[in-house]
Design a protein around this motif. Structure first.
Motif, PDB file in Angstrom:
ATOM      1  N   PHE A 186      -4.667   0.262   4.498  1.00 12.72           N
ATOM      2  CA  PHE A 186      -4.134  -0.383   3.302  1.00 12.72           C
ATOM      3  C   PHE A 186      -3.708   0.678   2.289  1.00 12.72           C
ATOM      4  CE2 PHE A 186      -4.762  -1.816  -1.052  1.00 12.72           C
ATOM      5  CZ  PHE A 186      -4.151  -3.060  -1.085  1.00 12.72           C
ATOM      6  N   SER A 187      -2.489   0.555   1.786  1.00 11.85           N
ATOM      7  CA  SER A 187      -2.002   1.466   0.744  1.00 11.85           C
ATOM      8  C   SER A 187      -1.239   0.661  -0.298  1.00 11.85           C
ATOM      9  CB  SER A 187      -1.075   2.540   1.328  1.00 11.85           C
ATOM     10  OG  SER A 187      -1.733   3.306   2.306  1.00 11.85           O
ATOM     11  N   ALA A 188      -1.374   1.069  -1.550  1.00 10.36           N
ATOM     12  CA  ALA A 188      -0.656   0.405  -2.639  1.00 10.36           C
ATOM     13  C   ALA A 188       0.089   1.457  -3.449  1.00 10.36           C
ATOM     14  CB  ALA A 188      -1.628  -0.362  -3.525  1.00 10.36           C
ATOM     15  N   TYR A 189       1.358   1.180  -3.733  1.00  3.33           N
ATOM     16  CA  TYR A 189       2.193   2.116  -4.487  1.00  3.33           C
ATOM     17  C   TYR A 189       2.761   1.415  -5.720  1.00  3.33           C
ATOM     18  CZ  TYR A 189       2.110   4.689  -0.060  1.00  3.33           C
ATOM     19  OH  TYR A 189       1.714   5.350   1.077  1.00  3.33           O
ATOM     20  N   THR A 190       2.792   2.137  -6.829  1.00 10.80           N
ATOM     21  CA  THR A 190       3.406   1.621  -8.058  1.00 10.80           C
ATOM     22  C   THR A 190       4.481   2.609  -8.488  1.00 10.80           C
ATOM     23  OG1 THR A 190       1.637   2.685  -9.329  1.00 10.80           O
ATOM     24  CG2 THR A 190       1.352   0.353  -8.808  1.00 10.80           C
ATOM     25  N   PRO A 191       5.627   2.591  -7.826  1.00 11.93           N
ATOM     26  CA  PRO A 191       6.669   3.602  -8.072  1.00 11.93           C
ATOM     27  C   PRO A 191       7.160   3.665  -9.512  1.00 11.93           C
ATOM     28  CG  PRO A 191       7.519   1.750  -6.790  1.00 11.93           C
ATOM     29  CD  PRO A 191       6.043   1.598  -6.826  1.00 11.93           C
ATOM     30  N   THR A 192       7.108   2.549 -10.224  1.00 17.33           N
ATOM     31  CA  THR A 192       7.556   2.544 -11.616  1.00 17.33           C
ATOM     32  C   THR A 192       6.678   3.437 -12.484  1.00 17.33           C
ATOM     33  OG1 THR A 192       8.351   0.275 -11.368  1.00 17.33           O
ATOM     34  CG2 THR A 192       8.065   1.087 -13.616  1.00 17.33           C
ATOM     35  N   PHE A 193       5.382   3.504 -12.135  1.00 19.39           N
ATOM     36  CA  PHE A 193       4.423   4.245 -12.959  1.00 19.39           C
ATOM     37  C   PHE A 193       4.044   5.596 -12.361  1.00 19.39           C
ATOM     38  CE2 PHE A 193       3.658  -0.331 -13.491  1.00 19.39           C
ATOM     39  CZ  PHE A 193       3.847  -0.463 -14.859  1.00 19.39           C
ATOM     40  N   THR A 194       3.787   5.616 -11.057  1.00 15.38           N
ATOM     41  CA  THR A 194       3.222   6.831 -10.451  1.00 15.38           C
ATOM     42  C   THR A 194       4.017   7.329  -9.252  1.00 15.38           C
ATOM     43  OG1 THR A 194       1.730   5.424  -9.159  1.00 15.38           O
ATOM     44  CG2 THR A 194       0.875   6.319 -11.222  1.00 15.38           C
ATOM     45  N   LYS A 195       5.247   6.863  -9.115  1.00 16.08           N
ATOM     46  CA  LYS A 195       6.148   7.319  -8.051  1.00 16.08           C
ATOM     47  C   LYS A 195       5.509   7.158  -6.670  1.00 16.08           C
ATOM     48  CE  LYS A 195       8.660  10.430 -11.127  1.00 16.08           C
ATOM     49  NZ  LYS A 195       9.144  11.801 -11.390  1.00 16.08           N
TER      50      LYS A 195
ATOM     51  N   GLY B  32       1.823  -4.088 -12.593  1.00 15.84           N
ATOM     52  CA  GLY B  32       3.269  -4.228 -12.466  1.00 15.84           C
ATOM     53  C   GLY B  32       3.650  -4.425 -11.015  1.00 15.84           C
ATOM     54  N   LEU B  33       4.918  -4.181 -10.701  1.00 16.79           N
ATOM     55  CA  LEU B  33       5.396  -4.338  -9.336  1.00 16.79           C
ATOM     56  C   LEU B  33       4.715  -3.314  -8.432  1.00 16.79           C
ATOM     57  CD1 LEU B  33       7.332  -5.832  -7.447  1.00 16.79           C
ATOM     58  CD2 LEU B  33       9.045  -4.074  -7.962  1.00 16.79           C
ATOM     59  N   THR B  34       4.070  -3.811  -7.402  1.00 18.55           N
ATOM     60  CA  THR B  34       3.295  -2.958  -6.501  1.00 18.55           C
ATOM     61  C   THR B  34       3.744  -3.177  -5.065  1.00 18.55           C
ATOM     62  OG1 THR B  34       1.383  -3.110  -7.983  1.00 18.55           O
ATOM     63  CG2 THR B  34       0.968  -2.352  -5.735  1.00 18.55           C
ATOM     64  N   HIS B  35       3.942  -2.078  -4.358  1.00 21.53           N
ATOM     65  CA  HIS B  35       4.290  -2.149  -2.944  1.00 21.53           C
ATOM     66  C   HIS B  35       3.007  -2.045  -2.126  1.00 21.53           C
ATOM     67  CE1 HIS B  35       8.709  -0.673  -3.632  1.00 21.53           C
ATOM     68  NE2 HIS B  35       8.343  -1.653  -4.432  1.00 21.53           N
ATOM     69  N   ILE B  36       2.687  -3.101  -1.412  1.00 20.51           N
ATOM     70  CA  ILE B  36       1.511  -3.117  -0.542  1.00 20.51           C
ATOM     71  C   ILE B  36       1.970  -2.812   0.878  1.00 20.51           C
ATOM     72  CG2 ILE B  36      -0.421  -4.471   0.338  1.00 20.51           C
ATOM     73  CD1 ILE B  36      -0.613  -4.026  -2.638  1.00 20.51           C
ATOM     74  N   VAL B  37       1.374  -1.791   1.469  1.00 23.64           N
ATOM     75  CA  VAL B  37       1.746  -1.402   2.831  1.00 23.64           C
ATOM     76  C   VAL B  37       0.517  -1.510   3.733  1.00 23.64           C
ATOM     77  CG1 VAL B  37       2.662   0.416   4.312  1.00 23.64           C
ATOM     78  CG2 VAL B  37       3.516   0.165   1.968  1.00 23.64           C
ATOM     79  N   ILE B  38       0.670  -2.255   4.813  1.00 21.63           N
ATOM     80  CA  ILE B  38      -0.384  -2.393   5.818  1.00 21.63           C
ATOM     81  C   ILE B  38       0.106  -1.743   7.103  1.00 21.63           C
ATOM     82  CG2 ILE B  38      -1.790  -3.988   7.171  1.00 21.63           C
ATOM     83  CD1 ILE B  38      -2.512  -4.149   4.285  1.00 21.63           C
ATOM     84  N   ASP B  39      -0.608  -0.735   7.569  1.00 21.91           N
ATOM     85  CA  ASP B  39      -0.239  -0.034   8.804  1.00 21.91           C
ATOM     86  C   ASP B  39      -1.328  -0.211   9.853  1.00 21.91           C
ATOM     87  OD1 ASP B  39       2.243   1.214   7.974  1.00 21.91           O
ATOM     88  OD2 ASP B  39       1.026   2.493   6.681  1.00 21.91           O
ATOM     89  N   TYR B  40      -0.915  -0.494  11.072  1.00 23.23           N
ATOM     90  CA  TYR B  40      -1.866  -0.565  12.176  1.00 23.23           C
ATOM     91  C   TYR B  40      -2.207   0.842  12.643  1.00 23.23           C
ATOM     92  CZ  TYR B  40      -0.312  -5.459  12.640  1.00 23.23           C
ATOM     93  OH  TYR B  40      -0.002  -6.770  12.414  1.00 23.23           O
ATOM     94  N   GLU B  41      -3.475   1.074  12.925  1.00 26.69           N
ATOM     95  CA  GLU B  41      -3.885   2.326  13.551  1.00 26.69           C
ATOM     96  C   GLU B  41      -4.048   2.039  15.045  1.00 26.69           C
ATOM     97  OE1 GLU B  41      -7.194   4.279  11.783  1.00 26.69           O
ATOM     98  OE2 GLU B  41      -6.380   4.193   9.746  1.00 26.69           O
ATOM     99  N   GLY B  42      -3.135   2.544  15.825  1.00 26.33           N
ATOM    100  CA  GLY B  42      -3.129   2.203  17.247  1.00 26.33           C
ATOM    101  C   GLY B  42      -2.109   1.109  17.521  1.00 26.33           C
ATOM    102  N   LYS B  43      -1.875   0.839  18.804  1.00 23.41           N
ATOM    103  CA  LYS B  43      -0.818  -0.096  19.193  1.00 23.41           C
ATOM    104  C   LYS B  43      -1.332  -1.457  19.655  1.00 23.41           C
ATOM    105  CE  LYS B  43       2.339   3.618  20.572  1.00 23.41           C
ATOM    106  NZ  LYS B  43       3.190   4.174  21.666  1.00 23.41           N
ATOM    107  N   LYS B  44      -2.641  -1.612  19.777  1.00 23.19           N
ATOM    108  CA  LYS B  44      -3.187  -2.849  20.327  1.00 23.19           C
ATOM    109  C   LYS B  44      -2.858  -4.063  19.465  1.00 23.19           C
ATOM    110  CE  LYS B  44      -7.472  -4.795  22.178  1.00 23.19           C
ATOM    111  NZ  LYS B  44      -8.920  -4.562  22.416  1.00 23.19           N
ATOM    112  N   LEU B  45      -2.905  -3.897  18.137  1.00 21.37           N
ATOM    113  CA  LEU B  45      -2.658  -5.023  17.240  1.00 21.37           C
ATOM    114  C   LEU B  45      -1.211  -5.500  17.284  1.00 21.37           C
ATOM    115  CD1 LEU B  45      -4.698  -4.184  14.005  1.00 21.37           C
ATOM    116  CD2 LEU B  45      -5.123  -6.005  15.645  1.00 21.37           C
ATOM    117  N   ARG B  46      -0.311  -4.665  17.754  1.00 19.32           N
ATOM    118  CA  ARG B  46       1.100  -5.046  17.777  1.00 19.32           C
ATOM    119  C   ARG B  46       1.352  -6.229  18.711  1.00 19.32           C
ATOM    120  NH1 ARG B  46       4.515   0.664  17.462  1.00 19.32           N
ATOM    121  NH2 ARG B  46       3.246   1.598  15.806  1.00 19.32           N
ATOM    122  N   GLY B  47       0.450  -6.438  19.646  1.00 15.03           N
ATOM    123  CA  GLY B  47       0.588  -7.569  20.551  1.00 15.03           C
ATOM    124  C   GLY B  47      -0.219  -8.775  20.113  1.00 15.03           C
TER     125      GLY B  47
END
Length: 205
Positions: free
Chosen positions: A58-67, A79-94
């Motif tokens: 899980f990662s959260a970015y606030t580019p307006t404030f902290t680039k 404010g506007l926040t970009h939430i990024v969820i990344d899978y670790e490994g490929k098993k969840l992709r299925g």
């Protein structure tokens, strides 16, 4: 003379005091740094969410404030926040995965990603927290596999200053006061000892 030596040993020297102060500072900031990245029990990284044996990041970015700076359990700006969820490994992709963010303690849903297979292994969502305000939030991650659901959660805050971050600064002031007191006592004791030694020297003449 023995009494004088005993009185001196009650108070540490200036170098000893400074050494103790340095050790305390290093210990305090080390603990604080560890707390800042601490996740749930048994987890070493607050950004990682364990769902069964699988892990998502899980990662959260606030580019307006902290680039490009990323956050996990504490997002400082509202404010506007970009939430990024990344899978670790490929098993969840299925697997079919469902994402949800709620505001606590009400449990009000503010974001929802319907169950689907994310072949890329990464999901990007934009949430404007200014619509919901500062407070505590909860990320829900649910894996749906053959009718069985397995979920996990990651709590985080938005626009709230974490008290743990202020602990070192609250401790530094009393530590400095104690050190100043010890140094002052050390000076007084040394001065009295020198006066006694000078008095004995005069008596011998």
């Amino acid at each position: 003379m023995n009494n004088s030596l005993q009185s001196l040993t009650k108070y540490p020297s200036l170098s000893s005091v400074l050494a103790i102060f340095t050790i305390l500072l290093v210990s305090i900031f080390s603990v604080n740094s560890a707390n800042a990245h601490r996740g749930a029990k048994g987890e070493g990284d607050a950004c990682r969410i364990y769902v069964g044996t699988e892990v998502v990041h899980f990662s959260a970015y606030t580019p307006t404030f902290t680039k490009g700076e990323s956050y996990c359990e504490a997002i400082p700006n509202i404010g506007l926040t970009h939430i990024v969820i990344d899978y670790e490994g490929k098993k969840l992709r299925g697997s079919t995965v469902e994402f949800e963010i709620t505001k606590e303690p009400e449990g009000t849903r503010i974001f929802y990603q319907k169950p689907e297979k994310i072949k890329t292994g990464s999901m990007d969502a934009k949430v404007d927290f200014s619509q919901f305000g500062a407070g505590e939030y909860l990320t829900h991650v649910t894996i749906v596999n053959q009718g069985e659901k397995l979920d996990s959660h990651l709590p985080f805050t938005v626009g709230i200053e974490i008290d743990e971050d202020n602990i070192p600064y609250k401790l530094i002031i009393p530590i400095i006061l104690v050190i100043i007191s010890l140094i002052a006592m050390n000076i007084v004791v040394n001065k009295k000892e020198k006066e006694k030694q000078a008095s004995r020297a005069d008596d011998t003449h």
